[in-house]
Write an enzyme that holds these catalytic residues in place. Sequence first.
Site, PDB file in Angstrom:
ATOM      1  N   ASP A  34      77.989  -2.426 -22.807  1.00  0.00           N
ATOM      2  CA  ASP A  34      77.234  -3.540 -22.189  1.00  0.00           C
ATOM      3  C   ASP A  34      75.860  -3.094 -21.678  1.00  0.00           C
ATOM      4  OD1 ASP A  34      77.903  -1.999 -20.023  1.00  0.00           O
ATOM      5  OD2 ASP A  34      78.994  -3.576 -18.950  1.00  0.00           O
ATOM      6  N   GLU A  36      75.179  -0.787 -19.466  1.00  0.00           N
ATOM      7  CA  GLU A  36      75.142  -0.140 -18.152  1.00  0.00           C
ATOM      8  C   GLU A  36      75.088   1.368 -18.374  1.00  0.00           C
ATOM      9  OE1 GLU A  36      78.283  -1.230 -15.493  1.00  0.00           O
ATOM     10  OE2 GLU A  36      77.482  -3.245 -15.163  1.00  0.00           O
ATOM     11  N   HIS A 127      46.682   3.015 -11.771  1.00  0.00           N
ATOM     12  CA  HIS A 127      45.797   1.905 -12.117  1.00  0.00           C
ATOM     13  C   HIS A 127      44.763   1.580 -11.033  1.00  0.00           C
ATOM     14  CE1 HIS A 127      44.656  -1.647 -14.258  1.00  0.00           C
ATOM     15  NE2 HIS A 127      44.958  -2.418 -13.241  1.00  0.00           N
ATOM     16  N   ASP A 169      36.738  -2.962 -19.086  1.00  0.00           N
ATOM     17  CA  ASP A 169      36.729  -3.994 -18.035  1.00  0.00           C
ATOM     18  C   ASP A 169      36.075  -3.425 -16.790  1.00  0.00           C
ATOM     19  OD1 ASP A 169      38.794  -2.452 -16.826  1.00  0.00           O
ATOM     20  OD2 ASP A 169      40.307  -3.577 -17.933  1.00  0.00           O
ATOM     21  N   LYS A 194      35.548  -8.675 -19.155  1.00  0.00           N
ATOM     22  CA  LYS A 194      36.629  -9.284 -19.952  1.00  0.00           C
ATOM     23  C   LYS A 194      37.371 -10.336 -19.137  1.00  0.00           C
ATOM     24  CE  LYS A 194      41.028  -6.843 -19.369  1.00  0.00           C
ATOM     25  NZ  LYS A 194      41.892  -5.721 -19.636  1.00  0.00           N
ATOM     26  N   ARG A 196      41.195 -12.194 -19.068  1.00  0.00           N
ATOM     27  CA  ARG A 196      42.542 -12.265 -19.658  1.00  0.00           C
ATOM     28  C   ARG A 196      43.208 -13.535 -19.131  1.00  0.00           C
ATOM     29  NH1 ARG A 196      46.468  -8.650 -21.769  1.00  0.00           N
ATOM     30  NH2 ARG A 196      45.359  -6.781 -21.120  1.00  0.00           N
ATOM     31  N   ASP A 220      40.336   3.883 -21.281  1.00  0.00           N
ATOM     32  CA  ASP A 220      41.172   2.984 -20.478  1.00  0.00           C
ATOM     33  C   ASP A 220      42.338   3.775 -19.900  1.00  0.00           C
ATOM     34  OD1 ASP A 220      41.834   0.601 -19.313  1.00  0.00           O
ATOM     35  OD2 ASP A 220      42.048  -0.522 -21.168  1.00  0.00           O
ATOM     36  N   THR A 228      43.035  -5.573 -25.288  1.00  0.00           N
ATOM     37  CA  THR A 228      41.811  -5.244 -24.536  1.00  0.00           C
ATOM     38  C   THR A 228      40.883  -4.399 -25.406  1.00  0.00           C
ATOM     39  OG1 THR A 228      42.984  -5.317 -22.438  1.00  0.00           O
ATOM     40  CG2 THR A 228      40.953  -4.009 -22.482  1.00  0.00           C
TER      41      THR A 228
HETATM   42  C1  R5P Z   1      43.930  -3.581 -17.335  1.00  0.00           C
HETATM   43  O1  R5P Z   1      43.409  -3.755 -16.244  1.00  0.00           O
HETATM   44  C2  R5P Z   1      44.249  -2.221 -17.860  1.00  0.00           C
HETATM   45  O2  R5P Z   1      43.330  -1.264 -17.411  1.00  0.00           O
HETATM   46  C3  R5P Z   1      44.329  -2.200 -19.372  1.00  0.00           C
HETATM   47  O3  R5P Z   1      43.062  -2.500 -19.900  1.00  0.00           O
HETATM   48  C4  R5P Z   1      45.316  -3.207 -19.892  1.00  0.00           C
HETATM   49  O4  R5P Z   1      46.485  -3.169 -19.159  1.00  0.00           O
HETATM   50  C5  R5P Z   1      45.608  -2.974 -21.350  1.00  0.00           C
HETATM   51  O5  R5P Z   1      46.544  -3.916 -21.788  1.00  0.00           O
HETATM   52  P1  R5P Z   1      46.535  -4.454 -23.271  1.00  0.00           P
HETATM   53  O6  R5P Z   1      46.588  -3.265 -24.178  1.00  0.00           O
HETATM   54  O7  R5P Z   1      47.775  -5.294 -23.351  1.00  0.00           O
HETATM   55  O8  R5P Z   1      45.302  -5.263 -23.454  1.00  0.00           O
END
Ligand code: R5P
Length: 301
Positions: A34, A36, A127, A169, A194, A196, A220, A228
Site C-alpha cells: 500500500d 507505506e 530559495h 526572474d 517574468k 507565472r 536559476d 521558466t
Molecule cells: C522560481 O522562483 C524559481 O527560482 C524557479 O525559477 C522555478 O521554480 C522554476 O520552475 P519551472 O522549471 O517549473 O519553471
Amino acid sequence: MLIFSGSSNRSLAKKVAKRLSLSLSEIEIHTFPDRENRVRVIDKVLDKDVVVVQSTGVSPNRYYMELFFILDSLKRSGARSVTLVIPYLGYQRQDHIFRSGEAVSLEVIINLIKTLKVDRVISFDLHSLRIEEFFKTKRIRLSHLSALSVFAKEIKKMGGNDLVLVSPDMGGIRRIKLLAELLENKTPCISIEKNRDLNTGEVESTKINGEVKKRVIIVDDVISTGKTLISAADLLKKNGAEEIYVMATHGIFAGDAPENLEKSIIKKVIVSDTIEVRKNRRFNKLQVVSVYPLITKTLEK
Ligand code: R5P
C-alpha cells in the site's frame, strides 16, 4: 561518524562516504504494497554521531516520510547527534503565503525536522533568505551551501568574454551577482521579468533588463517543469542571443521537462547532483556536476 542514506540520492551519499573513507551504514527501508514505509536501522548508533543523506525532488512526499522515519529510528536507537544533509529541501518555494488561505508548507517541514531532534542541517541554494530565518527561529544549526562555486569553475572552462549572466526572474538577481563575484566581476549580469499564472503554472517572460550578448548563461536555483528557462531562452533569442546555456543547482525535471528542454533552443543544461537524475530522465543536453566535495568539507568542520 556513521553515514546513512535514504533512497532519494544514494549515489551522492556514497560519494560523500567514500571521500570520508567510510561506507554507507546499513538501514532497511521496506515499502509495503500500500506504499507505506517501514524503516529499521541495522548498524548500532548508540552514542554515535550520525549523518543522514536524503534529498527530495520528484516524489517529495515519499522521500520526506522516509526521512522522518529514519530520523525517528536513529534517535530511538540512541544516536548522540544527527546531522541531516538534505541537498534539496523540498517545499522551499512555499516559504510564505502567496494567496490567502494557503499553508506555509516549508514551515511545516522545518517544524517536523525540529520535532525529530535534528541537530544540524546542511542544504544547498535555498530559495530565499527567509528560509535561513526559519531555521534560526527554530534554533537548528544550518549550513547553507551553494553550487555556485562549481558553476564558476564550469564558466571559467568555457572561456571567452562575450558572455552575460542572466537571472530568469527578479528573485534570482542576488544569485547571479554572487556568481559574478566568483568570476571576479568580469561577467555582466542582466535580468528578466517574468509572470507565472499561479492557477495554470504557465510562465511568460516579459522584459529584459540589460544588454543581451551572443552567449548567455541563465542561472536559476531550481528547474522543475523547465517553463521558466524555456520562456527566458526564447525571449533572449529574440533579442540577439545565439548560444544559450543554463546552470541550476537543483534539477527536479518534473513531467515533460526532459523532452521539452531537449527540444528547446537551449544548448546545454548544467545541474548539480543535489537531486539524483535517474537514467530514464536524463537527456542529451544535460550535464551533471557534483557537489559532494562541498558536503564533505562541511561535515569535517
Ligand atoms: C522560481 O522562483 C524559481 O527560482 C524557479 O525559477 C522555478 O521554480 C522554476 O520552475 P519551472 O522549471 O517549473 O519553471
